[in-house]
Design an enzyme around this catalytic site. Structure first.
Site, PDB file in Angstrom:
ATOM      1  N   HIS A  91      44.314  38.652  34.437  1.00 15.65           N
ATOM      2  CA  HIS A  91      43.908  39.739  35.344  1.00 15.65           C
ATOM      3  C   HIS A  91      44.791  40.955  35.056  1.00 15.65           C
ATOM      4  CE1 HIS A  91      43.199  42.058  38.969  1.00 15.65           C
ATOM      5  NE2 HIS A  91      42.119  41.328  39.150  1.00 15.65           N
ATOM      6  N   ASN A 122      38.310  36.551  44.200  1.00 16.64           N
ATOM      7  CA  ASN A 122      39.743  36.530  43.904  1.00 16.64           C
ATOM      8  C   ASN A 122      40.471  37.081  45.122  1.00 16.64           C
ATOM      9  OD1 ASN A 122      42.326  36.886  42.972  1.00 16.64           O
ATOM     10  ND2 ASN A 122      41.813  38.439  41.439  1.00 16.64           N
ATOM     11  N   GLU A 135      36.675  43.889  34.016  1.00 23.39           N
ATOM     12  CA  GLU A 135      37.171  44.590  35.200  1.00 23.39           C
ATOM     13  C   GLU A 135      37.889  45.874  34.776  1.00 23.39           C
ATOM     14  OE1 GLU A 135      37.729  41.541  38.658  1.00 23.39           O
ATOM     15  OE2 GLU A 135      39.598  41.766  37.580  1.00 23.39           O
ATOM     16  N   GLU A 175      46.267  42.893  36.927  1.00 26.83           N
ATOM     17  CA  GLU A 175      47.483  42.933  37.741  1.00 26.83           C
ATOM     18  C   GLU A 175      48.565  42.038  37.153  1.00 26.83           C
ATOM     19  OE1 GLU A 175      45.519  42.071  41.450  1.00 26.83           O
ATOM     20  OE2 GLU A 175      44.507  44.009  41.326  1.00 26.83           O
ATOM     21  N   GLY A 178      39.832  47.946  43.415  1.00 24.18           N
ATOM     22  CA  GLY A 178      40.397  48.335  44.702  1.00 24.18           C
ATOM     23  C   GLY A 178      40.306  49.819  45.007  1.00 24.18           C
ATOM     24  N   SER A 208      35.498  46.774  42.700  1.00 23.70           N
ATOM     25  CA  SER A 208      34.819  47.433  43.826  1.00 23.70           C
ATOM     26  C   SER A 208      33.375  46.964  44.010  1.00 23.70           C
ATOM     27  CB  SER A 208      34.882  48.960  43.681  1.00 23.70           C
ATOM     28  OG  SER A 208      36.228  49.405  43.733  1.00 23.70           O
ATOM     29  N   LYS A 225      43.588  37.253  45.549  1.00 24.66           N
ATOM     30  CA  LYS A 225      44.885  37.853  45.185  1.00 24.66           C
ATOM     31  C   LYS A 225      45.967  37.337  46.144  1.00 24.66           C
ATOM     32  CE  LYS A 225      42.345  41.640  43.171  1.00 24.66           C
ATOM     33  NZ  LYS A 225      42.294  43.047  42.778  1.00 24.66           N
TER      34      LYS A 225
HETATM   35  P1  13P Z   1      38.189  44.653  44.144  1.00 23.78           P
HETATM   36  O1  13P Z   1      36.860  43.956  44.307  1.00 23.78           O
HETATM   37  O2  13P Z   1      39.013  44.630  45.380  1.00 23.78           O
HETATM   38  O3  13P Z   1      38.034  46.002  43.534  1.00 23.78           O
HETATM   39  O4  13P Z   1      39.036  43.765  43.080  1.00 23.78           O
HETATM   40  C1  13P Z   1      38.446  43.385  41.891  1.00 23.78           C
HETATM   41  C2  13P Z   1      39.335  42.402  41.231  1.00 23.78           C
HETATM   42  O5  13P Z   1      40.395  42.734  40.763  1.00 23.78           O
HETATM   43  C3  13P Z   1      38.887  41.002  41.196  1.00 23.78           C
HETATM   44  O6  13P Z   1      39.682  40.245  40.329  1.00 23.78           O
END
Ligand code: 13P
Length: 248
Positions: A93, A9, A163, A95, A169, A209, A11
């Site tokens: 997601h 992803n 997640e 976010e 992150g 992560s 983003k």
């Molecule tokens: P990270 O791998 O950067 O922690 O992000 C995970 C994520 O949100 C994937 O959708």
């Protein structure tokens, strides 16, 4: 047998120059023993899909609207994504749930739209740190899972991604026991709703992560069928070893 899936992803990262990373993955992974999905920003889907046209790598999107078309300025529909070369779409997601107030009910409507357009829905679930510390994780996952999956969901048209919000992150990850507990729980809830046999078809991804350093141990965890990778999917030199760890 479920085919494992390494999903990236991107983003809100990437411009035309980032397509070199897609090209590198196409060259490095001509005949993978796992499925590979890259979800760049919408602006790059058409070009990325073109690069992957003769490769096993699938390109996906990060969101879609629940309607097929209409007066929704700035939004993109599932049929549009399919038309531009996407084969999957990430939905719900954290976010999007946090920044755009997306509810599980809306996620389910989007999943219906994705399925109708022939897209695989990658439905994301996850608890906050406060919920984890308040021992509410399984309750939160149960509620999100039940409400985010529409009737008609199958292991062929849907992938589930666990997640934990606090692991995204941050460099933090749950213990392997905690990941296994949630993945086992998701599988059992899928069994209750869709039947034991049908539940076995769902790929359950862990996200948060994931890095080349921790991928192998996470992939060895109960009911983990792959990963949804954020930051470490942006560079082929990071994502490729994660794919290899899943193939091992
Ligand atoms: P990270 O791998 O950067 O922690 O992000 C995970 C994520 O949100 C994937 O959708």
């Amino acid at each position: 047998m479920r085919r494992k899936l390494a999903a990236g992803n991107w983003k809100m990262n990437g411009t035309a120059s980032s397509l070199a990373e897609v090209q590198a993955l196409v060259s490095l992974h001509c005949a993978p023993s796992v499925d590979i999905l890259i979800c760049p920003p919408a602006t790059l889907i058409a070009q990325a899909a073109g690069l992957c046209a003769n490769s096993p790598i699938m390109i996906g999107a990060q969101d879609c609207h629940a309607a097929a078309s209409g007066a929704h300025t700035g939004d993109i529909s599932a049929p549009m994504l399919a038309d531009t070369g996407a084969g999957a779409v990430i939905l719900g997601h954290s976010e999007r749930r946090e920044n755009h107030n997306e509810t599980s009910d809306l996620v389910a409507q989007k999943a219906v739209a994705a399925h109708a357009a022939g897209l695989i829905a990658v439905v994301c679930l996850g608890e906050s740190l406060a919920q984890r510390e308040g021992a509410q994780t399984l309750d939160v996952i149960a509620e999100q899972l039940a409400a985010s999956l529409p009737d008609g969901t199958t292991g062929a048209n849907t992938v589930i991604a666990y997640e934990p919000i606090w692991a995204i992150g941050t460099g933090l990850t749950p213990s392997l026991a905690q990941i296994g507990e949630v993945h086992d729980f998701i599988r059992s809830r899928l069994s209750e709703r869709f039947g034991v046999q049908a539940a076995e078809d769902f790929r359950l991804l862990y996200g948060g992560s994931v890095k080349p350093e921790n991928a192998a141990e996470i992939f060895a965890t109960s009911n983990v069928d792959g990963a949804l990778v954020g930051g470490a999917s942006l560079k082929s030199e990071d994502f490729s070893p994660i794919i290899r760890a899943l193939e091992a």
